[in-house]
Design a protein around this motif. Structure first.
Motif: not given
Length: 177
Positions: A52, A69, A73, A75-80, A86
């Protein structure tokens, strides 16, 4: 067009900061990031790791980033992430020549597309500037080569850069390819 091309950061805060120093110094038009931002503590040892934190550093350059990607990556959340992560591959034009960008773990899946074309990929953590398949090595976890590396492209020249001191390890002209 000036580019910085990097791959396999794997959560290394120290070397993401070094990459940022290079970005500030070189002021590239685009920053190409070829995936694997995520760090898995069970498989590797990295000095000060935090995915993060690395993404927060890179998010500052979201308008310049072209990202692919990587296999780590998934499981990496797009929130970060403030930039698009993509794509499995992209095509960019570098001084009139199409270059295919991918992380590297799906090369066989797209072999029919990449064949006989210029390709830039990461994944192996081993740098290469010979032939039509270029690899910037690894920002965070180099293998075989001990240097933490990336590539600067400027004025038809690819330079492999050591992130410790920003020295050039190797260079190749696009015209020689």
């Amino acid at each position: 067009m000036k580019l910085i091309i990097a791959s396999d950061i794997h959560g290394s805060v120290k070397y993401t900061k070094k990459l940022e120093e290079l970005i500030i110094k070189e002021n590239p038009n685009k920053i190409i990031l070829l995936g694997d931002f995520v760090y898995y503590a069970s498989t590797n040892q990295v000095e000060e790791f935090n995915t993060v934190k690395c993404l927060n550093i890179l998010n500052k350059y979201k308008d310049k980033i072209i990202a692919i990607r990587g296999n780590c990556d998934i499981e990496l959340s797009d929130n970060f992430i403030d930039f698009n992560l993509n794509e499995e591959y992209q095509i960019i034009n570098i001084d009139g020549i199409p270059f295919y960008l991918t992380h590297g773990h799906l090369i066989n899946k797209y072999a029919h597309i990449f064949e006989n074309n210029y390709l830039i990929s990461g994944h192996t953590h081993v740098y290469n500037l010979s032939g039509k398949h270029l690899n910037p090595g690894s920002v965070g976890l180099p293998r075989m080569n001990k240097e933490h590396t990336c590539i600067i492209y400027d004025n038809h020249l690819f330079k492999l850069i050591n992130l410790e001191d920003f020295s050039t390890i190797e260079e190749v002209s696009l015209n020689e390819e």
